[in-house]
Design a protein around this motif. Structure first.
Motif, PDB file in Angstrom:
ATOM      1  N   CYS A  64       0.819  -1.218   0.000  1.00  0.00           N
ATOM      2  CA  CYS A  64       0.000   0.000   0.000  1.00  0.00           C
ATOM      3  C   CYS A  64       0.850   1.263   0.000  1.00  0.00           C
ATOM      4  O   CYS A  64       0.593   2.189  -0.757  1.00  0.00           O
ATOM      5  N   ILE A  65       1.849   1.271   0.845  1.00  0.00           N
ATOM      6  CA  ILE A  65       2.683   2.471   0.923  1.00  0.00           C
ATOM      7  C   ILE A  65       3.723   2.460  -0.192  1.00  0.00           C
ATOM      8  O   ILE A  65       3.807   3.393  -0.982  1.00  0.00           O
ATOM      9  N   GLY A  66       4.509   1.388  -0.262  1.00  0.00           N
ATOM     10  CA  GLY A  66       5.587   1.325  -1.248  1.00  0.00           C
ATOM     11  C   GLY A  66       5.109   1.387  -2.676  1.00  0.00           C
ATOM     12  O   GLY A  66       5.561   2.214  -3.474  1.00  0.00           O
ATOM     13  N   ASP A  67       4.159   0.526  -3.027  1.00  0.00           N
ATOM     14  CA  ASP A  67       3.648   0.515  -4.400  1.00  0.00           C
ATOM     15  C   ASP A  67       2.889   1.796  -4.715  1.00  0.00           C
ATOM     16  O   ASP A  67       2.933   2.289  -5.839  1.00  0.00           O
ATOM     17  N   GLY A  68       2.193   2.338  -3.714  1.00  0.00           N
ATOM     18  CA  GLY A  68       1.451   3.574  -3.926  1.00  0.00           C
ATOM     19  C   GLY A  68       2.352   4.735  -4.290  1.00  0.00           C
ATOM     20  O   GLY A  68       2.048   5.526  -5.180  1.00  0.00           O
ATOM     21  N   VAL A  69       3.496   4.817  -3.630  1.00  0.00           N
ATOM     22  CA  VAL A  69       4.462   5.879  -3.935  1.00  0.00           C
ATOM     23  C   VAL A  69       5.111   5.613  -5.285  1.00  0.00           C
ATOM     24  O   VAL A  69       5.247   6.514  -6.115  1.00  0.00           O
ATOM     25  N   ALA A  70       5.494   4.351  -5.523  1.00  0.00           N
ATOM     26  CA  ALA A  70       6.161   3.999  -6.781  1.00  0.00           C
ATOM     27  C   ALA A  70       5.260   4.256  -7.992  1.00  0.00           C
ATOM     28  O   ALA A  70       5.726   4.676  -9.048  1.00  0.00           O
ATOM     29  N   ASP A  71       3.961   4.014  -7.832  1.00  0.00           N
ATOM     30  CA  ASP A  71       3.015   4.213  -8.931  1.00  0.00           C
ATOM     31  C   ASP A  71       2.535   5.651  -9.045  1.00  0.00           C
ATOM     32  O   ASP A  71       1.733   5.965  -9.916  1.00  0.00           O
ATOM     33  N   GLY A  72       2.978   6.491  -8.150  1.00  0.00           N
ATOM     34  CA  GLY A  72       2.548   7.879  -8.170  1.00  0.00           C
ATOM     35  C   GLY A  72       1.192   8.106  -7.521  1.00  0.00           C
ATOM     36  O   GLY A  72       0.639   9.191  -7.603  1.00  0.00           O
ATOM     37  N   GLY A  73       0.677   7.082  -6.858  1.00  0.00           N
ATOM     38  CA  GLY A  73      -0.633   7.201  -6.226  1.00  0.00           C
ATOM     39  C   GLY A  73      -0.609   7.939  -4.905  1.00  0.00           C
ATOM     40  O   GLY A  73      -1.622   8.418  -4.442  1.00  0.00           O
ATOM     41  N   LYS A  74       0.549   8.012  -4.291  1.00  0.00           N
ATOM     42  CA  LYS A  74       0.659   8.701  -3.002  1.00  0.00           C
ATOM     43  C   LYS A  74       1.843   9.645  -3.058  1.00  0.00           C
ATOM     44  O   LYS A  74       2.876   9.338  -3.634  1.00  0.00           O
ATOM     45  N   SER A  75       1.682  10.747  -2.398  1.00  0.00           N
ATOM     46  CA  SER A  75       2.819  11.644  -2.270  1.00  0.00           C
ATOM     47  C   SER A  75       3.738  11.084  -1.191  1.00  0.00           C
ATOM     48  O   SER A  75       3.311  10.286  -0.352  1.00  0.00           O
TER      49      SER A  75
END
Length: 90
Positions: A64-75
């Motif tokens: 959730c955190i790692g992939d979200g940041v990598a995919d640009g989904g999370k700042s």
């Protein structure tokens, strides 16, 4: 369910096992079993729950955190805030 990870079925299995184990400890107390035996079994239940929690948190951090940041989904700021919220449970 909208928030399911691949690890959730295994975590559920572990928690159900711990639930059964805890029921066994309660029965042991009711039977008047020695305190050393009870403490040992309670330690096993506590360890099983801690392992399930660790698996859940690690999976969340990775996916959730790692992939979200990598995919640009999370700042990075949002990811850091989420990590800090999780850190208190480690």
């Amino acid at each position: 369910m909208d928030h399911v990870h691949a690890s959730h079925p295994e975590i559920i299995k572990r928690l159900r096992r711990a639930h059964g184990h805890l029921a066994g400890v309660i029965a042991m107390i009711e039977e008047g079993r020695p305190c050393v035996d009870l403490a040992q079994q309670l330690q096993a239940v506590e360890s099983a729950i801690a392992n399930a929690k660790r698996t859940l948190i690690e999976d969340h951090m990775e996916h959730c955190i790692g992939d979200g940041v990598a995919d640009g989904g999370k700042s990075a700021k949002a990811a850091l805030a989420e990590f800090k919220a999780l850190a208190k449970y480690l």
